[in-house]
Design a protein around this motif. Structure first.
Motif, PDB file in Angstrom:
ATOM      1  N   MET A 179       0.841  -1.193   0.000  1.00  0.00           N
ATOM      2  CA  MET A 179       0.000   0.000   0.000  1.00  0.00           C
ATOM      3  C   MET A 179       0.878   1.246   0.000  1.00  0.00           C
ATOM      4  SD  MET A 179      -2.828  -1.119   2.852  1.00  0.00           S
ATOM      5  CE  MET A 179      -3.717   0.421   2.715  1.00  0.00           C
ATOM      6  N   PRO A 180       0.592   2.233  -0.859  1.00  0.00           N
ATOM      7  CA  PRO A 180       1.355   3.489  -0.809  1.00  0.00           C
ATOM      8  C   PRO A 180       1.097   4.201   0.505  1.00  0.00           C
ATOM      9  CG  PRO A 180      -0.540   3.704  -2.265  1.00  0.00           C
ATOM     10  CD  PRO A 180      -0.440   2.258  -1.903  1.00  0.00           C
ATOM     11  N   THR A 181       2.120   4.824   1.031  1.00  0.00           N
ATOM     12  CA  THR A 181       2.028   5.498   2.328  1.00  0.00           C
ATOM     13  C   THR A 181       1.877   7.002   2.160  1.00  0.00           C
ATOM     14  OG1 THR A 181       3.415   3.808   3.362  1.00  0.00           O
ATOM     15  CG2 THR A 181       3.186   5.891   4.528  1.00  0.00           C
ATOM     16  N   VAL A 182       0.900   7.562   2.851  1.00  0.00           N
ATOM     17  CA  VAL A 182       0.725   9.012   2.920  1.00  0.00           C
ATOM     18  C   VAL A 182       1.016   9.422   4.354  1.00  0.00           C
ATOM     19  CG1 VAL A 182      -0.889  10.943   2.775  1.00  0.00           C
ATOM     20  CG2 VAL A 182      -0.980   9.116   1.067  1.00  0.00           C
ATOM     21  N   ALA A 183       2.037  10.250   4.526  1.00  0.00           N
ATOM     22  CA  ALA A 183       2.414  10.711   5.862  1.00  0.00           C
ATOM     23  C   ALA A 183       1.974  12.153   6.052  1.00  0.00           C
ATOM     24  CB  ALA A 183       3.926  10.587   6.045  1.00  0.00           C
ATOM     25  N   LEU A 184       1.217  12.407   7.102  1.00  0.00           N
ATOM     26  CA  LEU A 184       0.785  13.757   7.439  1.00  0.00           C
ATOM     27  C   LEU A 184       1.751  14.308   8.477  1.00  0.00           C
ATOM     28  CD1 LEU A 184      -3.061  13.148   7.798  1.00  0.00           C
ATOM     29  CD2 LEU A 184      -1.722  13.607   5.738  1.00  0.00           C
ATOM     30  N   ALA A 185       2.428  15.396   8.144  1.00  0.00           N
ATOM     31  CA  ALA A 185       3.438  15.977   9.021  1.00  0.00           C
ATOM     32  C   ALA A 185       2.776  16.890  10.044  1.00  0.00           C
ATOM     33  CB  ALA A 185       4.472  16.749   8.202  1.00  0.00           C
ATOM     34  N   ALA A 186       2.819  16.504  11.300  1.00  0.00           N
ATOM     35  CA  ALA A 186       2.168  17.265  12.368  1.00  0.00           C
ATOM     36  C   ALA A 186       3.220  17.753  13.354  1.00  0.00           C
ATOM     37  CB  ALA A 186       1.120  16.407  13.074  1.00  0.00           C
ATOM     38  N   ALA A 187       3.621  19.003  13.208  1.00  0.00           N
ATOM     39  CA  ALA A 187       4.608  19.594  14.115  1.00  0.00           C
ATOM     40  C   ALA A 187       4.397  21.094  14.140  1.00  0.00           C
ATOM     41  CB  ALA A 187       6.028  19.253  13.665  1.00  0.00           C
ATOM     42  N   GLY A 188       4.724  21.712  15.253  1.00  0.00           N
ATOM     43  CA  GLY A 188       4.479  23.136  15.394  1.00  0.00           C
ATOM     44  C   GLY A 188       3.021  23.388  15.728  1.00  0.00           C
ATOM     45  N   HIS A 189       2.557  24.600  15.475  1.00  0.00           N
ATOM     46  CA  HIS A 189       1.161  24.963  15.725  1.00  0.00           C
ATOM     47  C   HIS A 189       0.440  24.969  14.387  1.00  0.00           C
ATOM     48  CE1 HIS A 189      -1.948  28.109  17.358  1.00  0.00           C
ATOM     49  NE2 HIS A 189      -2.477  26.924  17.155  1.00  0.00           N
ATOM     50  N   LEU A 190      -0.530  24.072  14.216  1.00  0.00           N
ATOM     51  CA  LEU A 190      -1.198  23.882  12.935  1.00  0.00           C
ATOM     52  C   LEU A 190      -2.637  24.374  12.965  1.00  0.00           C
ATOM     53  CD1 LEU A 190      -0.009  20.211  12.219  1.00  0.00           C
ATOM     54  CD2 LEU A 190       1.074  22.345  11.500  1.00  0.00           C
ATOM     55  N   LEU A 191      -3.196  24.552  11.769  1.00  0.00           N
ATOM     56  CA  LEU A 191      -4.626  24.806  11.626  1.00  0.00           C
ATOM     57  C   LEU A 191      -5.330  23.472  11.434  1.00  0.00           C
ATOM     58  CD1 LEU A 191      -4.526  27.907   9.233  1.00  0.00           C
ATOM     59  CD2 LEU A 191      -4.872  27.883  11.710  1.00  0.00           C
ATOM     60  N   HIS A 192      -6.496  23.326  12.043  1.00  0.00           N
ATOM     61  CA  HIS A 192      -7.122  22.006  12.075  1.00  0.00           C
ATOM     62  C   HIS A 192      -7.812  21.618  10.773  1.00  0.00           C
ATOM     63  CE1 HIS A 192     -10.261  24.839  13.397  1.00  0.00           C
ATOM     64  NE2 HIS A 192     -11.124  24.006  12.887  1.00  0.00           N
ATOM     65  N   PHE A 193      -8.316  22.600  10.001  1.00  0.00           N
ATOM     66  CA  PHE A 193      -9.102  22.253   8.821  1.00  0.00           C
ATOM     67  C   PHE A 193      -8.289  21.431   7.833  1.00  0.00           C
ATOM     68  CE2 PHE A 193     -10.619  22.992   4.523  1.00  0.00           C
ATOM     69  CZ  PHE A 193     -11.976  22.739   4.627  1.00  0.00           C
ATOM     70  N   GLU A 194      -7.105  21.935   7.461  1.00  0.00           N
ATOM     71  CA  GLU A 194      -6.303  21.271   6.436  1.00  0.00           C
ATOM     72  C   GLU A 194      -5.848  19.882   6.877  1.00  0.00           C
ATOM     73  OE1 GLU A 194      -6.092  24.362   7.345  1.00  0.00           O
ATOM     74  OE2 GLU A 194      -6.327  25.594   5.550  1.00  0.00           O
ATOM     75  N   LEU A 195      -5.466  19.752   8.145  1.00  0.00           N
ATOM     76  CA  LEU A 195      -5.044  18.441   8.635  1.00  0.00           C
ATOM     77  C   LEU A 195      -6.216  17.460   8.601  1.00  0.00           C
ATOM     78  CD1 LEU A 195      -2.909  16.617   9.953  1.00  0.00           C
ATOM     79  CD2 LEU A 195      -3.670  17.476  12.177  1.00  0.00           C
ATOM     80  N   ALA A 196      -7.388  17.915   9.036  1.00  0.00           N
ATOM     81  CA  ALA A 196      -8.561  17.044   9.064  1.00  0.00           C
ATOM     82  C   ALA A 196      -8.994  16.649   7.657  1.00  0.00           C
ATOM     83  CB  ALA A 196      -9.714  17.738   9.790  1.00  0.00           C
ATOM     84  N   VAL A 197      -8.938  17.600   6.714  1.00  0.00           N
ATOM     85  CA  VAL A 197      -9.320  17.317   5.331  1.00  0.00           C
ATOM     86  C   VAL A 197      -8.421  16.243   4.731  1.00  0.00           C
ATOM     87  CG1 VAL A 197      -9.104  18.289   3.007  1.00  0.00           C
ATOM     88  CG2 VAL A 197     -10.531  19.422   4.696  1.00  0.00           C
ATOM     89  N   ALA A 198      -7.117  16.390   4.917  1.00  0.00           N
ATOM     90  CA  ALA A 198      -6.180  15.407   4.364  1.00  0.00           C
ATOM     91  C   ALA A 198      -6.419  14.030   4.967  1.00  0.00           C
ATOM     92  CB  ALA A 198      -4.743  15.859   4.603  1.00  0.00           C
TER      93      ALA A 198
END
Length: 317
Positions: free
Chosen positions: A1-20
């Motif tokens: 399976m291809p891997t998609v890694a979501l980079a979560a570091a620092g102070h982020l906005l929630h919309f874009e992370l949740a959408v991805a």
């Protein structure tokens, strides 16, 4: 399976992370074989808007991913975490496809991935991205850019478009459209379509924007013929020097800026009036309906007639 890694570091906005996470982490019912293995990667608990998220994997996993998604930073004035920048740079060097959402482009810029490449971000931060990374070709008038291994998206809804674009690349239009239907939205828009906004010009303050008076003067004359010489004369400078100042402040040449303003004005008239396309062309200095249609389609991505149907004001003037 291809891997998609979501980079979560620092102070982020929630919309874009949740959408991805929603798009890549929840396959449609008709998903093909080999859907994505989604990893949330970070150095530890991270603040995401008003929430706290605990990544399951460390940032070193980015280098093992096929695709790395860098969500939006909450504050572009805050330098991105060095460990995140290094992890993103290492992942790209290892062959990963790296995509930023909204202000995540500042992380890619810090990693040197935008140098010599076309990029975008939310229109409100495009000038800062260009100033901070002058080797990047920042385009504030598109939804997303695709350089093959480096992709960038504008704000909010454009992040959805870029994620669907990646699905389209990997699995085809039918699957991308299936996800769009699940999200109750139209099929993803092409990246060249403009961000449907009117980019405000910085107001003069403390000498920060020496062109403010000239830009205001030009906007009041969009229905008239204007040349670079006319604008240079108004600014009491040479056309060459004016071009340099325009590049520094707006990221565009004088003629590119002028065309953008004419198109923006056309958008306003199409939304708020019943003027014919011919009348809008005259009012915006385009001259003819043919010219308006050609330039509007090139800048906005859709014909003026389609734009009017989609964005017409509920209370036209």
């Amino acid at each position: 399976m291809p891997t998609v890694a979501l980079a979560a570091a620092g102070h982020l906005l929630h919309f874009e992370l949740a959408v991805a996470y929603e798009i890549f982490g929840n396959p449609p019912l008709d998903a093909p074989q080999g859907w994505y293995d989604v990893l949330l990667c970070g150095p530890g608990p991270v603040r995401v808007g008003p929430f706290t998220v605990e990544p399951e994997h460390g940032l070193e996993h980015l280098a093992r991913a096929d695709t790395v998604i860098v969500p939006a930073c909450a504050d572009v004035d805050e330098p991105p975490p060095p460990e995140l920048v290094e992890a993103v740079r290492t992942a790209h060097a290892a062959g990963a496809r790296v995509a930023s959402l909204c202000t995540g482009a500042f992380v890619l810029g810090a990693a040197g991935l935008l140098d010599g490449r076309r990029a975008t971000t939310h229109w409100a931060h495009a000038a800062e991205l260009s100033a901070r990374h002058p080797l990047a070709e920042v385009d504030a008038d598109v939804l997303y850019t695709d350089n093959g291994s480096v992709l960038t998206a504008a704000g909010k809804a454009a992040a959805v478009d870029l994620c669907l674009h990646l699905i389209h690349l990997d699995h085809g239009a039918a699957v991308a459209n299936s996800i769009a239907r699940r999200l109750v939205m139209a099929p993803h828009r092409p990246g060249g379509q403009a961000q449907f906004v009117s980019t405000p010009v910085q107001e003069s303050g403390g000498g920060d924007h020496r062109l403010a008076d000239l830009l205001a003067w030009a906007r009041q004359r969009l229905d008239r013929p204007l040349t670079v010489t006319d604008m240079a004369r108004r600014a009491s400078t040479s056309p060459r020097h004016l071009g340099r100042r325009f590049r520094a402040v707006t990221g565009q040449t004088p003629l590119q800026w002028l065309l953008t303003q004419r198109v923006r004005r056309a958008q306003e008239l199409l939304e708020a009036t019943d003027e014919t396309i011919e009348a809008v062309a005259v009012a915006t200095g385009m001259g003819t309906a043919t010219t308006l249609r050609r330039q509007f389609k090139r800048v906005v991505g859709v014909p003026p007639d389609s734009y009017r149907r989609a964005f017409r004001s509920a209370n036209p003037a």
